[in-house]
Design an enzyme around this catalytic site. Structure first.
Site: not given
Length: 600
Positions: A65, A127-128, A177, A494
């Site tokens: 993602e 969940f999630q 959902k 760096m």
């Protein structure tokens, strides 16, 4: 008659009942979206099912993602349109936080649609599940949790409006959902309720006149432009160029503003700031009138704030009122769209003011002396590829093509900004404010999707590029022939430079001892791999990279311990730069001192 057709069509759509998932796809179409970047999961499967059943919007499947967000950023930065990403709930949303914050700091319009657990499960640690709105509130312009399907279409339209107007930035629309399954009435953009967000775009005419009058009195002026000019569109960049030509003023730019004024322009001083040119920084320090357009006086530019441009009258043009007097107090603030204000300035200057070359002649003579220091010089090497040389050869062999450059973050990013000349806006995509390692590769993917026939090159470091290397698989899947040009010095360059200069050369975990064979890695992904170690072979290798019609990983082995100069040490003013010929370890240590060490 024709003018009424869209309204009739919109009213016809408005009467249609849709599921929430159908509304998402319809709203994307109605807002002109052609590509989205995403990764499916349980909480967004209804939306993915609708995407499967249409052909107007192309979905680009990424491998993480974070990659979706950076690809959407690259797409947005190179087109001037909103980038769109679609991710699932929980870890899908939390993985999007880095690109959201990146887009917020660099003012990139980004619309992030996230799935959420059903409304009945919100707050139950399902969940999630995560508090997406709470987590993303600090890293977005605005965000919404949609609990009613009949509000979904209007919220989506408002999200695009907020992301793309005023100071652009990221927004999040979190959709449970069950709302995606629920049915409601779709409202098209032209009949949706008007949002209360109406940023001011027209500048105050009295203040613009006062600014022009102040500029006309300047003996040592400078124009300091930022990414806001590019965000304001091509007309803003054209107005900036006209203003420079009319006034005869020198111009410099932030990292994000490169390309608004051409690098080949006679008034160009190069980039300013921590790794900017000597002439740009010295001119900023000694100027008597400064016109800042679409920049925010961040710490990489100002150095020590109480010593920043101490003798100048400062004019600041910005569409974001919160940027005014935030870091540096200015004498004249003009809130408005950079393009509109610059066009007003050009009109007023043409109407009355005239550039007096005799008045500015001593100033240009002084700038010429600073330029003569040749602050970007480096010692050539016939045996080892110097990183600066690699960028210069890359520029020489690609400058006549339709080319877009992205970068990762670190030394290679600064060398690219210093040595690759940008003639046009929207051709330079880099992570400025957040400094996100791993940005450049997925950003290149987004740019290539937007410009399929262009040459898109990610100038990368060997450490940064590994953070999102999996997106090479996305490039192969979607036939995006991006070129990953790695300046491989086998260090986090760096970090190593600062450890050398500030921490007694104790290189704590900045050497990468187990780098992959990038040529074999390219082949494993189905890409083309190139390795080059000798300066004399570099041109032919770059030509090979350009001509290959598939994704390329180019392993350019450069000098391991090269440092990036010039440099303003932390805590120091613009006139306390360290140039390459002065930058011994002892000189750097003395220049930085304990105060600067504490500020890093």
């Amino acid at each position: 008659m024709n003018a009424q057709a869209p309204a009739r069509e919109g009213q016809e759509v408005a009467r249609k009942e849709m599921t929430g998932a159908e509304m998402v796809v319809q709203a994307l179409k109605d807002n002109g979206v052609k590509h989205i970047f995403g990764y499916p999961g349980g909480a967004v499967l209804p939306i993915y099912d609708e995407l499967f059943q249409q052909d107007d919007i192309q979905h680009i499947l990424v491998r993480h993602e974070q990659g979706a967000g950076h690809a959407a950023e690259g797409y947005a930065r190179s087109t001037g349109k909103a980038g769109v990403m679609l991710v699932t709930s929980g870890p899908g949303a939390t993985n999007a936080v880095t690109p959201l914050q990146d887009a917020l700091m660099d003012s990139i319009p980004l619309v992030c649609i996230t799935g959420q657990v059903p409304t009945t499960l919100i707050g139950s640690d399902a969940f999630q599940e995560c508090d997406t709105v709470g987590i993303t509130r600090p890293c977005t312009k605005h965000n919404w949790l949609v609990r009613n399907v009949n509000q979904l279409a209007a919220i989506l339209h408002e999200a695009f409006h907020v992301a793309t107007t005023g100071r652009p930035g990221p927004v999040v629309v979190d959709i449970p959902k069950d709302v995606q399954f629920a049915k409601g009435i779709y409202t098209p953009p032209q009949t949706a309720p008007r949002t209360s967000y109406r940023p001011r775009v027209e500048g105050d005419q009295d203040k613009i006149r006062a600014a022009v009058q102040l500029m006309a009195t300047a003996k040592k002026p400078i124009i300091y432009s930022g990414g806001g000019v590019i965000n304001a569109g091509p007309a803003a960049c054209q107005a900036l160029r006209e203003l420079v030509e009319l006034t005869g003023f020198p111009i410099t730019s932030t990292l994000m503003g490169l390309g608004a004024y051409p690098a080949s322009g006679k008034n160009w001083l190069g980039m300013l700031g921590m790794h900017g040119t000597y002439e740009a920084n010295m001119a900023m320090h000694d100027c008597d009138v400064m016109l800042c357009v679409g920049a925010r006086f961040d710490d990489r530019i100002t150095g020590r704030v109480d010593a920043f441009s101490p003798h100048s009258k400062k004019i600041h043009i910005d569409v974001d009122p919160s940027s005014i007097n935030k870091n540096v107090h200015v004498d004249l603030a003009i809130i408005g769209d950079a393009g509109r204000v610059l066009e007003d300035m050009v009109r007023l200057w043409r109407a009355g003011a005239k550039a007096d070359k005799a008045v500015l002649a001593p100033w240009w003579e002084q700038i010429g002396k600073w330029r003569a220091r040749n602050s970007l010089a480096y010692k050539p090497n016939d045996d080892v590829i110097m990183p600066q040389y690699a960028i210069q050869r890359l520029y020489a062999l690609t400058k006549d093509r339709d080319v877009y450059i992205t970068t990762e973050v670190g030394q290679h990013q600064m060398w690219a900004a210093q040595h690759y000349g940008f003639e046009k806006p929207n051709r330079w995509m880099t992570s400025g404010g957040l400094g996100t390692m791993g940005y450049g590769l997925p950003a290149a993917l987004g740019v290539q999707i937007a410009h399929p026939d262009a040459l898109v090159i990610d100038i990368a470091g060997d450490a940064s590029v590994l953070m999102t290397m999996q997106e090479m698989s996305s490039a192969v899947q979607h036939n995006a022939p991006i070129k990953i040009f790695i300046l491989n010095n086998q260090y986090m360059g760096m970090v190593r430079q600062w450890q050398q200069l500030l921490h007694g050369n104790r290189l704590s975990h900045s050497y990468t001892e187990a780098l992959p064979d990038f040529v074999k890695l390219a082949e494993a992904y189905g890409c083309h791999g190139i390795r080059c170690e000798k300066p004399g072979e570099l041109d032919d290798a770059i030509r090979e990279m350009i001509e290959v019609k598939k994704p390329v990983i180019f392993d350019c082995r450069v000098a391991n311990l090269a440092n990036c100069f010039p440099m303003i040490p932390s805590g120091k003013a613009h006139n306390e730069m360290l140039l390459p010929d002065e930058a011994t370890d002892e000189a750097v240590a003395n220049a930085i001192g304990e105060e600067g060490r504490a500020l890093v």
